[in-house]
Write an enzyme that holds these catalytic residues in place. Structure first.
Site, short mmCIF file in Angstrom:
data_model
loop_
_atom_site.label_atom_id
_atom_site.label_comp_id
_atom_site.label_asym_id
_atom_site.label_seq_id
_atom_site.Cartn_x
_atom_site.Cartn_y
_atom_site.Cartn_z
N PRO A 2 -8.54 -5.97 7.00
CA PRO A 2 -8.89 -4.87 7.90
C PRO A 2 -7.67 -4.28 8.58
O PRO A 2 -6.64 -4.93 8.75
CB PRO A 2 -9.82 -5.53 8.91
CG PRO A 2 -9.39 -6.97 8.92
CD PRO A 2 -9.00 -7.27 7.50
N GLU A 3 -7.80 -3.02 8.98
CA GLU A 3 -6.75 -2.36 9.74
C GLU A 3 -6.98 -2.63 11.23
O GLU A 3 -8.07 -3.01 11.66
CB GLU A 3 -6.80 -0.85 9.47
CG GLU A 3 -6.89 -0.48 8.01
CD GLU A 3 -5.56 -0.46 7.29
OE1 GLU A 3 -4.51 -0.34 7.96
OE2 GLU A 3 -5.56 -0.55 6.05
N LYS A 51 -4.74 -7.91 14.21
CA LYS A 51 -5.93 -8.10 13.38
C LYS A 51 -6.72 -9.36 13.77
O LYS A 51 -7.61 -9.78 13.04
CB LYS A 51 -5.52 -8.16 11.91
CG LYS A 51 -4.83 -6.90 11.42
CD LYS A 51 -4.48 -7.01 9.96
CE LYS A 51 -3.74 -5.78 9.48
NZ LYS A 51 -3.46 -5.83 8.04
N ARG A 247 -0.95 -5.82 -3.60
CA ARG A 247 -1.90 -4.87 -3.04
C ARG A 247 -1.74 -3.53 -3.73
O ARG A 247 -0.62 -3.11 -4.03
CB ARG A 247 -1.68 -4.69 -1.53
CG ARG A 247 -1.93 -5.94 -0.69
CD ARG A 247 -1.62 -5.65 0.77
NE ARG A 247 -1.91 -6.77 1.63
CZ ARG A 247 -1.06 -7.74 1.93
NH1 ARG A 247 0.17 -7.71 1.44
NH2 ARG A 247 -1.40 -8.72 2.75
#
Length: 277
Positions: A2-3, A51, A247
């Site tokens: 998640p950001e 995060k 990624r």
């Protein structure tokens, strides 16, 4: 993963639902916490740190959780069906008289003394959405490893906390550099830090509708991320994709300057991106 803005919204929702009521239900389904019972303790606040989520409780305790790639905290009213996944994926249940918070697929879940939170988050750089935000420190952190590709440096939470793969891609596009450019070759490292802060701040107001272009129309919210083979909003060249640090990464070979996989170099010959909405 998640950001930072996603985690910020998760913390806000949990804080609004759980504080300041005492817990009437507590169930941890991880071995190290299996015998822990926090019922009767009031939840004092739920704070995001990059995060990470810090749920602070009466008695000087903090429940530290991290969503990683697939984790989520879902909220349910009494009698509402839980829909976050199969029961075997539940790792934590915290409830009061009005709301039950269910943590699914949480890969990090530990109970700390609040005074020792630094053991979990003390390694993090300045939080892009936190009260400790310090752009000068974030810039210095990015530049301390001059040969490191900027994309990897942005994702390193020790440099600045809160950037995920989407923002990494979009920041590099807006800064007109490829994610593989060494940080020492950034034309303006301060600009990159400022872009990161402004993008996360802007999207904090729009949960679930992340946009870096200014548009909230489907297909027009992001400049590069997830747009492989689609036309660049700036120059019309097809966006390309490759892996960086395992990624998916996206860039425009015409607009962004710097090395790219395969040994070629982006040209970075075009100016500002046009508005899309």
């Amino acid at each position: 993963m998640p950001e930072g803005d996603t985690v910020w919204h998760a913390a806000r929702r949990l804080d609004q639902a759980l504080t300041p009521s005492p817990l009437t239900r507590c169930d941890f389904r991880v071995p190290r916490l299996a015998t822990v019972d926090l019922t009767g303790r009031a939840v004092l606040d739920v704070t995001p740190r990059g995060k990470h989520l810090l749920t602070r409780l009466e008695g000087g305790l903090t429940l530290h959780s991290h969503l990683r790639m697939e984790g989520a905290w879902n909220l349910y009213a009494p009698g509402e069906k839980w829909r976050g996944g199969p029961a075997h994926q539940i790792r934590a249940i915290l409830g009061n008289e009005t709301t039950t918070a269910v943590g699914y697929r949480l890969q990090v879940l530990e109970l700390l003394r609040t005074a020792e939170e630094h053991k979990a988050v003390g390694h993090l750089g300045p939080d892009l959405l936190g009260p400790d935000w310090d752009p000068a420190t974030a810039e210095a952190n990015l530049l301390r490893d001059p040969a490191r590709p900027v994309g990897e440096a942005l994702l390193d939470q020790r440099n600045l906390a809160g950037i995920g793969n989407i923002y990494k891609t979009e920041i590099c596009f807006l800064a007109r550099v490829t994610p593989w450019l060494p940080v020492a070759e950034l034309p303006d490292a301060a600009q990159v830090v400022d872009l990161a802060h402004r993008l996360l701040e802007a999207n904090r107001a729009h949960p679930g509708r992340r946009s870096t272009t200014g548009s909230h129309r489907a297909g027009q919210m992001l400049y590069a991320y997830g747009r492989a083979r689609r036309s660049c909003f700036r120059c019309g060249t097809p966006i390309r994709s490759a892996s960086q640090d395992d990624r998916p990464t996206y860039w425009c070979p015409q607009c962004q300057t710097g090395p790219v996989p395969g040994g070629r170099t982006g040209t970075g010959t075009h100016g500002r991106p046009r508005r899309t909405g």
